[in-house]
Design a protein around this motif. Structure first.
Motif, PDB file in Angstrom:
ATOM      1  N   SER A  47      45.316  29.322  25.929  1.00 37.44           N
ATOM      2  CA  SER A  47      45.030  30.744  26.119  1.00 37.44           C
ATOM      3  C   SER A  47      45.035  31.490  24.799  1.00 37.44           C
ATOM      4  O   SER A  47      44.201  32.364  24.568  1.00 37.44           O
ATOM      5  CB  SER A  47      46.045  31.373  27.069  1.00 37.44           C
ATOM      6  N   PHE A  89      33.564  36.962  29.375  1.00 39.37           N
ATOM      7  CA  PHE A  89      34.795  36.283  29.771  1.00 39.37           C
ATOM      8  C   PHE A  89      34.719  35.867  31.234  1.00 39.37           C
ATOM      9  O   PHE A  89      34.323  36.657  32.094  1.00 39.37           O
ATOM     10  CB  PHE A  89      36.002  37.214  29.612  1.00 39.37           C
ATOM     11  N   LEU A  91      37.510  34.761  33.700  1.00 41.45           N
ATOM     12  CA  LEU A  91      38.962  34.620  33.715  1.00 41.45           C
ATOM     13  C   LEU A  91      39.417  33.980  35.020  1.00 41.45           C
ATOM     14  O   LEU A  91      38.707  33.997  36.024  1.00 41.45           O
ATOM     15  CB  LEU A  91      39.632  35.975  33.533  1.00 41.45           C
ATOM     16  N   ALA A  93      42.065  34.656  37.205  1.00 42.60           N
ATOM     17  CA  ALA A  93      42.411  35.448  38.394  1.00 42.60           C
ATOM     18  C   ALA A  93      42.147  36.922  38.137  1.00 42.60           C
ATOM     19  O   ALA A  93      42.000  37.358  37.003  1.00 42.60           O
ATOM     20  CB  ALA A  93      43.877  35.228  38.728  1.00 42.60           C
ATOM     21  N   SER A  94      42.084  37.674  39.197  1.00 45.20           N
ATOM     22  CA  SER A  94      41.944  39.146  39.167  1.00 45.20           C
ATOM     23  C   SER A  94      40.941  39.604  38.114  1.00 45.20           C
ATOM     24  O   SER A  94      41.154  40.580  37.419  1.00 45.20           O
ATOM     25  CB  SER A  94      43.291  39.820  38.931  1.00 45.20           C
ATOM     26  N   ASN A  95      39.872  38.905  38.022  1.00 48.26           N
ATOM     27  CA  ASN A  95      38.828  39.241  37.077  1.00 48.26           C
ATOM     28  C   ASN A  95      37.998  40.413  37.588  1.00 48.26           C
ATOM     29  O   ASN A  95      37.396  41.149  36.829  1.00 48.26           O
ATOM     30  CB  ASN A  95      37.937  38.004  36.926  1.00 48.26           C
ATOM     31  N   LEU A  96      38.014  40.580  38.925  1.00 43.92           N
ATOM     32  CA  LEU A  96      37.155  41.585  39.540  1.00 43.92           C
ATOM     33  C   LEU A  96      37.942  42.870  39.788  1.00 43.92           C
ATOM     34  O   LEU A  96      39.132  42.836  40.042  1.00 43.92           O
ATOM     35  CB  LEU A  96      36.605  41.048  40.860  1.00 43.92           C
ATOM     36  N   VAL A  97      37.258  43.987  39.698  1.00 44.25           N
ATOM     37  CA  VAL A  97      37.897  45.264  39.997  1.00 44.25           C
ATOM     38  C   VAL A  97      38.034  45.361  41.513  1.00 44.25           C
ATOM     39  O   VAL A  97      37.025  45.324  42.224  1.00 44.25           O
ATOM     40  CB  VAL A  97      37.038  46.429  39.456  1.00 44.25           C
ATOM     41  N   PRO A  98      39.256  45.448  42.028  1.00 43.98           N
ATOM     42  CA  PRO A  98      39.457  45.297  43.474  1.00 43.98           C
ATOM     43  C   PRO A  98      38.770  46.375  44.309  1.00 43.98           C
ATOM     44  O   PRO A  98      38.441  46.138  45.463  1.00 43.98           O
ATOM     45  CB  PRO A  98      40.977  45.359  43.644  1.00 43.98           C
ATOM     46  N   TYR A 138      33.799  43.476  49.223  1.00 41.79           N
ATOM     47  CA  TYR A 138      34.830  43.772  48.227  1.00 41.79           C
ATOM     48  C   TYR A 138      35.568  42.483  47.882  1.00 41.79           C
ATOM     49  O   TYR A 138      35.624  41.569  48.710  1.00 41.79           O
ATOM     50  CB  TYR A 138      35.806  44.810  48.779  1.00 41.79           C
ATOM     51  N   LYS A 154      29.292  37.875  36.777  1.00 43.93           N
ATOM     52  CA  LYS A 154      29.607  39.075  36.021  1.00 43.93           C
ATOM     53  C   LYS A 154      29.592  38.790  34.512  1.00 43.93           C
ATOM     54  O   LYS A 154      29.080  39.588  33.721  1.00 43.93           O
ATOM     55  CB  LYS A 154      31.000  39.542  36.450  1.00 43.93           C
ATOM     56  N   ASP A 166      38.030  30.566  31.204  1.00 46.91           N
ATOM     57  CA  ASP A 166      39.403  30.083  31.378  1.00 46.91           C
ATOM     58  C   ASP A 166      39.478  29.423  32.747  1.00 46.91           C
ATOM     59  O   ASP A 166      39.460  30.116  33.762  1.00 46.91           O
ATOM     60  CB  ASP A 166      40.353  31.284  31.263  1.00 46.91           C
TER      61      ASP A 166
ATOM     62  N   ILE B 267      44.368  45.373  36.100  1.00 45.75           N
ATOM     63  CA  ILE B 267      42.901  45.424  36.228  1.00 45.75           C
ATOM     64  C   ILE B 267      42.288  46.192  35.047  1.00 45.75           C
ATOM     65  O   ILE B 267      41.218  45.854  34.552  1.00 45.75           O
ATOM     66  CB  ILE B 267      42.485  46.010  37.604  1.00 45.75           C
ATOM     67  N   VAL B 270      42.011  43.691  32.306  1.00 43.48           N
ATOM     68  CA  VAL B 270      40.824  42.839  32.432  1.00 43.48           C
ATOM     69  C   VAL B 270      39.586  43.588  31.955  1.00 43.48           C
ATOM     70  O   VAL B 270      38.759  43.068  31.207  1.00 43.48           O
ATOM     71  CB  VAL B 270      40.641  42.381  33.895  1.00 43.48           C
ATOM     72  N   MET B 271      39.476  44.855  32.354  1.00 41.92           N
ATOM     73  CA  MET B 271      38.298  45.628  31.953  1.00 41.92           C
ATOM     74  C   MET B 271      38.266  45.795  30.439  1.00 41.92           C
ATOM     75  O   MET B 271      37.210  45.736  29.819  1.00 41.92           O
ATOM     76  CB  MET B 271      38.289  46.991  32.650  1.00 41.92           C
ATOM     77  N   GLN B 274      37.072  42.764  28.791  1.00 40.97           N
ATOM     78  CA  GLN B 274      35.616  42.655  28.865  1.00 40.97           C
ATOM     79  C   GLN B 274      34.916  43.610  27.911  1.00 40.97           C
ATOM     80  O   GLN B 274      33.697  43.610  27.816  1.00 40.97           O
ATOM     81  CB  GLN B 274      35.149  42.927  30.295  1.00 40.97           C
ATOM     82  N   ALA B 354      45.389  40.061  30.002  1.00 38.95           N
ATOM     83  CA  ALA B 354      44.431  39.711  31.048  1.00 38.95           C
ATOM     84  C   ALA B 354      44.299  38.194  31.152  1.00 38.95           C
ATOM     85  O   ALA B 354      43.964  37.650  32.200  1.00 38.95           O
ATOM     86  CB  ALA B 354      43.075  40.322  30.751  1.00 38.95           C
ATOM     87  N   ILE B 355      44.520  37.510  30.031  1.00 44.17           N
ATOM     88  CA  ILE B 355      44.450  36.061  30.035  1.00 44.17           C
ATOM     89  C   ILE B 355      45.874  35.539  30.019  1.00 44.17           C
ATOM     90  O   ILE B 355      46.553  35.592  29.007  1.00 44.17           O
ATOM     91  CB  ILE B 355      43.648  35.549  28.818  1.00 44.17           C
ATOM     92  N   GLY B 356      46.341  35.124  31.175  1.00 38.09           N
ATOM     93  CA  GLY B 356      47.760  34.765  31.312  1.00 38.09           C
ATOM     94  C   GLY B 356      48.106  33.502  30.548  1.00 38.09           C
ATOM     95  O   GLY B 356      47.253  32.675  30.262  1.00 38.09           O
ATOM     96  N   GLY B 357      49.343  33.348  30.193  1.00 32.38           N
ATOM     97  CA  GLY B 357      49.836  32.097  29.585  1.00 32.38           C
ATOM     98  C   GLY B 357      49.677  32.068  28.111  1.00 32.38           C
ATOM     99  O   GLY B 357      48.748  31.717  27.499  1.00 32.38           O
TER     100      GLY B 357
END
Lengths: 230, 357
Positions: A47, A89, A91, A93-98, A138, A154, A166, B267, B270-271, B274, B354-357
């Motif tokens: 990472s 990128f 990624l 997990a949780s890459n998407l805006v929920p 969603y 995306k 990743d 979140i 993450v944004m 990006q 955003a990138i864990g670990g």
């Protein structure tokens, strides 16, 4: 010119005898059309390598060039613009805006950046990934695999020159995983991108041009694709 | 706006609850401002009707009309063209033969001077003892032709007309002749030079040039109103409550949005990874506050309008639409200020996480 060029970069946290070396001094480059795998167990520095390669953080020493721009010399605002323009990128997990539907995930990218895929290219991309019918949903309504494919779409949507993934196949079944890797390989070749994926899945390496292993922060090239040293 | 709006659509209940809180706060601000307005109006509406620029009272009276006393001779020496003599006594009037009692301001004026009110019902007074009353007295059961007994006086008055908006320091005004007021006050009328009145009202924008005899003092109308007993403390208390509510609104919405922002840290991370800038995220949080406050203010406005339509006339609430719009705008502005709590948090989010670990 390499898409990604990492020169003498190392990353350490802390100092004195609490010092942790996350990434040993590393030379690395990724050329146009290359699909590269970096394989290593968790905690090996995968990472850290990925965040430094993508300009998310600076190495302690050394420099990183993305498309010839030395990101290690730029401030956060400019680095953020380079990430937006040059880097895609994918990624874990949780890459998407929920709170955005799949379609709106793409619209968000249109809001912040020009020059994304056009409607036709986008439709084709969604179809390739088998998510063309999910655009109104969603993230919470998607399965793990569907989420992962939306995340891939995306990352590709902004037409980046460098794709950093990743564990892109972590939540996909074998068939789908191979399909996704084939697609990434094709995309990389056709559009002259460089793709680096961090994974622990040895089966995927046959589609890759180069394979590296990373152990305890040390990156080493495995010349032959199919024989991976322990 | 895009992120803000889509988030609100996807978590309707959460945002409706926040809007609900803001609605109730706007409602409170609007009603308080209506109350402040209504109470102020009760004190000053008669004076506002005079459309005067200044008033001359004795220096000793400390701008209190009923405590001021000057001779007609002094009043005539005031070098103003548009002036009107005024005599006033605060008293309790009782409808003869009944128990209906009301504090009133019996106010003596000249029929031919500008203090003469517009008669909305009945006729003007023709001689002494006839009065034109404020029409709020109708709600207390008084009507044309009613006879009134004045407390601590032998004098009897009769209502011959009504006028609108004639309250002085919250007391309904009975307009009558100066002689009638003198009779109530001193037992007999005296319109000679040494006869007493309370003050002289001036209608002249260039009143600063006016010369007044010594012992008398010219005051502009606004400070005169502010010196009415109770007027300023009342106004300050209500204004203070309103201002304080604005602070509460700012802090409350600030806390709400801060909590929401904390929940979204990963979140946002993450944004940012990006490449979406902090500025874009900050703008979206401020836009969200703006939308929440706008909805809250609109709902509060509707609620206030409905309440205003159903309130009994005894409640002194006067809704002044331009003032409410002004308060609504301030409300939205302070709410947006509250959202600035979150800015620091957003700026500090490290995209690396955003990138864990």
């Amino acid at each position: 010119m390499s898409i990604l060029n990492i020169q003498n970069a190392s990353k350490t946290y802390g100092s004195g005898h609490t010092q942790v070396i996350a990434l040993k001094t590393t030379q690395f480059s990724a050329e146009k059309g290359e699909l590269i795998a970096v394989i290593g167990p968790s905690g090996s520095g995968k990472s850290t390598f990925l965040t430094i390669a993508g300009g998310l953080q600076n190495p302690t020493k050394g420099s990183v060039l993305i498309n010839g721009q030395e990101v290690t010399k730029l401030g956060e605002r400019k680095r953020s613009m380079i990430r937006l323009k040059e880097v895609g990128f994918i990624l874990q997990a949780s890459n998407l805006v929920p709170y955005l539907s799949v379609d709106n995930q793409f619209r968000l990218l249109d809001k912040v950046k020009k020059g994304n895929l056009n409607q036709q290219e986008k439709a084709q991309l969604l179809k390739q990934l088998g998510i063309e019918n999910l655009t109104k949903k969603y993230p919470a309504d998607l399965s793990g695999g569907e989420k992962q494919r939306v995340a891939i779409a995306k990352a590709l949507y902004t037409n980046p020159s460098l794709i950093l993934a990743d564990e892109p196949t972590a939540s996909l079944d074998s068939n789908r995983a191979f399909e996704v890797i084939k697609m990434l390989a094709q995309e990389t070749k056709e559009k002259n991108k460089a793709t680096i994926m961090v994974t622990h899945d040895n089966r995927l390496t046959k589609y890759c041009d180069k394979v590296y292993t990373i152990v305890d922060g040390g990156l080493s090239l495995v010349s032959d694709n199919l024989q991976i040293r322990p | 706006m895009f992120l803000a709006w889509n988030e609100m659509k996807s978590a309707k209940l959460r945002f409706l609850l926040i809007i609900g809180v803001l609605t109730l706060m706007t409602y409170l601000v609007f009603l308080l401002s209506g109350l402040a307005n209504g109470l102020a109006e009760m004190n000053r509406e008669a004076v506002d009707q005079w459309k005067a620029d200044a008033i001359v009272l004795t220096d000793e009276s400390d701008m209190n009309l009923s405590q001021s006393s000057m001779t007609l001779h002094d009043a005539q020496r005031i070098s103003a063209e548009h002036k009107a003599e005024i005599a006033q006594i605060l008293a309790v009037a009782r409808k003869s033969g009944t128990k209906i009692k009301e504090s009133v301001a019996v106010t003596g004026i000249h029929k031919d001077q500008f203090l003469m009110p517009k008669v909305s019902e009945g006729r003007s007074f023709r001689g002494d003892h006839e009065v034109i009353a404020d029409d709020s007295l109708k709600a207390d059961g008084l009507k044309l032709g009613d006879r009134l007994t004045i407390s601590s006086s032998e004098q009897k008055l009769v209502i011959v007309g009504f006028t609108k908006k004639a309250k002085f320091n919250a007391a309904p005004v009975l307009y009558t002749t100066i002689a009638t007021v003198q009779k109530i006050k001193y037992g007999k009328a005296d319109t000679s030079d040494i006869g007493l009145i309370n003050g002289v009202v001036i209608r002249d924008p260039h009143f600063t040039k006016i010369k007044v005899p010594s012992r008398l003092k010219l005051t502009t109308i606004e400070p005169f109103i502010e010196h009415m007993p109770g007027y300023t403390p009342q106004k300050i208390s209500l204004d203070f409550m309103i201002y304080f509510l604005f602070v509460i609104v700012s802090v409350t919405i600030g806390i709400f949005l801060y909590v929401l922002t904390i929940q979204k840290v990963s979140i946002f991370g993450v944004m940012k990874a990006q490449g979406i800038s902090s500025l874009f995220l900050i703008r979206s949080v401020i836009a969200q506050t703006f939308l929440l406050a706008l909805f809250g203010v609109c709902a509060g406005f509707i609620l206030t309008a409905v309440t205003g339509a159903f309130l009994p006339s005894a409640v002194p609430i006067q809704l002044d639409i331009p003032a409410l719009i002004g308060y609504g705008a301030i409300f939205i502005f302070v709410a947006a200020l509250g959202s600035l709590f979150s800015v620091q948090t957003i700026v500090k989010i490290d995209p690396v996480q955003a990138i864990g670990g």
